[in-house]
Design an enzyme around this catalytic site. Sequence first.
Site, PDB file in Angstrom:
ATOM      1  N   PRO A   2      64.996 -14.930 -21.346  1.00  0.00           N
ATOM      2  CA  PRO A   2      66.044 -15.349 -20.416  1.00  0.00           C
ATOM      3  C   PRO A   2      66.151 -16.842 -20.227  1.00  0.00           C
ATOM      4  O   PRO A   2      64.968 -17.397 -20.036  1.00  0.00           O
ATOM      5  CB  PRO A   2      65.644 -14.756 -19.032  1.00  0.00           C
ATOM      6  CG  PRO A   2      64.220 -14.389 -19.255  1.00  0.00           C
ATOM      7  CD  PRO A   2      63.802 -14.179 -20.674  1.00  0.00           C
ATOM      8  N   GLU A   3      67.297 -17.514 -20.062  1.00  0.00           N
ATOM      9  CA  GLU A   3      67.381 -19.053 -19.735  1.00  0.00           C
ATOM     10  C   GLU A   3      67.652 -19.044 -18.131  1.00  0.00           C
ATOM     11  O   GLU A   3      67.673 -17.804 -17.450  1.00  0.00           O
ATOM     12  CB  GLU A   3      68.321 -19.263 -20.619  1.00  0.00           C
ATOM     13  CG  GLU A   3      67.939 -18.998 -22.181  1.00  0.00           C
ATOM     14  CD  GLU A   3      69.279 -19.848 -23.160  1.00  0.00           C
ATOM     15  OE1 GLU A   3      69.551 -20.667 -23.042  1.00  0.00           O
ATOM     16  OE2 GLU A   3      69.033 -19.109 -24.383  1.00  0.00           O
ATOM     17  N   ARG A 124      56.215  -6.462 -23.142  1.00  0.00           N
ATOM     18  CA  ARG A 124      55.333  -7.295 -23.898  1.00  0.00           C
ATOM     19  C   ARG A 124      54.297  -8.157 -23.048  1.00  0.00           C
ATOM     20  O   ARG A 124      53.511  -8.798 -23.808  1.00  0.00           O
ATOM     21  CB  ARG A 124      56.230  -8.179 -24.772  1.00  0.00           C
ATOM     22  CG  ARG A 124      57.061  -7.454 -25.545  1.00  0.00           C
ATOM     23  CD  ARG A 124      57.895  -8.075 -26.753  1.00  0.00           C
ATOM     24  NE  ARG A 124      57.119  -8.933 -27.656  1.00  0.00           N
ATOM     25  CZ  ARG A 124      57.659  -9.796 -28.668  1.00  0.00           C
ATOM     26  NH1 ARG A 124      58.743  -9.821 -28.481  1.00  0.00           N
ATOM     27  NH2 ARG A 124      56.750 -10.419 -29.316  1.00  0.00           N
ATOM     28  N   ARG A 161      64.248 -41.656 -22.776  1.00  0.00           N
ATOM     29  CA  ARG A 161      62.816 -41.602 -22.882  1.00  0.00           C
ATOM     30  C   ARG A 161      62.316 -41.294 -24.251  1.00  0.00           C
ATOM     31  O   ARG A 161      61.725 -40.237 -24.568  1.00  0.00           O
ATOM     32  CB  ARG A 161      62.396 -40.506 -21.838  1.00  0.00           C
ATOM     33  CG  ARG A 161      62.525 -41.080 -20.637  1.00  0.00           C
ATOM     34  CD  ARG A 161      62.255 -39.828 -19.599  1.00  0.00           C
ATOM     35  NE  ARG A 161      60.819 -39.574 -19.583  1.00  0.00           N
ATOM     36  CZ  ARG A 161      60.607 -38.346 -19.179  1.00  0.00           C
ATOM     37  NH1 ARG A 161      61.455 -37.374 -18.631  1.00  0.00           N
ATOM     38  NH2 ARG A 161      59.253 -37.920 -19.153  1.00  0.00           N
TER      39      ARG A 161
END
Length: 283
Positions: A2-3, A124, A161
């Site tokens: 899931p994002e 899992r 950066r």
Amino acid sequence: MPELPEVETVARSLAPLVCGRRVRHVRICDEKLADLPVRRLQRRTIRRVFRLGKQVLLELTTAAGNALWVGVHLRMTGRLLWLPSLPDGASAAAEMPHLRVLVSLDGGKDVSLQGGELAFQDTRRFGTMVVYDSLAAARPVGLDPTRDDFTVDALREQLGRGSGTQPLKTWLLRQDRLVGLGNIYASEILWHAGLRPTRGAGSLRRAQIERLWRATRDVLAAAIEACGTTFSDFQSAQGVSGSYQRTLRVYGREGEACVACGGDIERLVMAQRSTFFCRRCQR
Ligand SMILES: [Zn+2]
């Protein structure tokens, strides 16, 4: 995996189901989570459920108002499901496989409401559940691209950066830079921004950074609106699937025609992950 939009969807759908309810008891069903201080959660009331970075956070307070936070990382296959008690008061989780934690909750202020259980189910077992004493401890390192402090300048600063020649697609997956983007949305954002995934993250000009910023905001907002993208294991707290997969422009569409130019969507592997793009639209 899931994002950000899927985690946001889980938090939003869970909040109205469990807020205001008090913890009766907590049962750990997986020894991997044996260190969870369950005693500290008992008799606390769930005040808020929200997303912070890629975690779902539950804010629990005592009667005196002292707060702590339970943070859940769903990782690959984790789910948070609300299971109302059965009419005879029995647990609906009795037959549920792959249970890791079961939090029994009362009916909340409304005594007519039935209690139930919040189940953390995870085939899992890569997901995590931890207790935080402060919100600061739960806060991710990277910038949250849905927040107001994600500005064009903030994105430019992050890109500056030491990103150098790191490919843009790989850079977008770095959780220490922007939090919550995974393979699906990184590919989609780059198509919307018209930027080639292989391009050096440190090489973008101002106008391109603006396009990347806008695409990031727009893609995430649309995905949250659609309750995320459904892949094999993602479901919201109510078992609802997202619909953003119908909106995907490049992800998983190798060989299909680009909706913008008609060219072929191509796939390449970067950092062991599939990346999808349109050669004509993304430069
Ligand atoms: Zn195209």
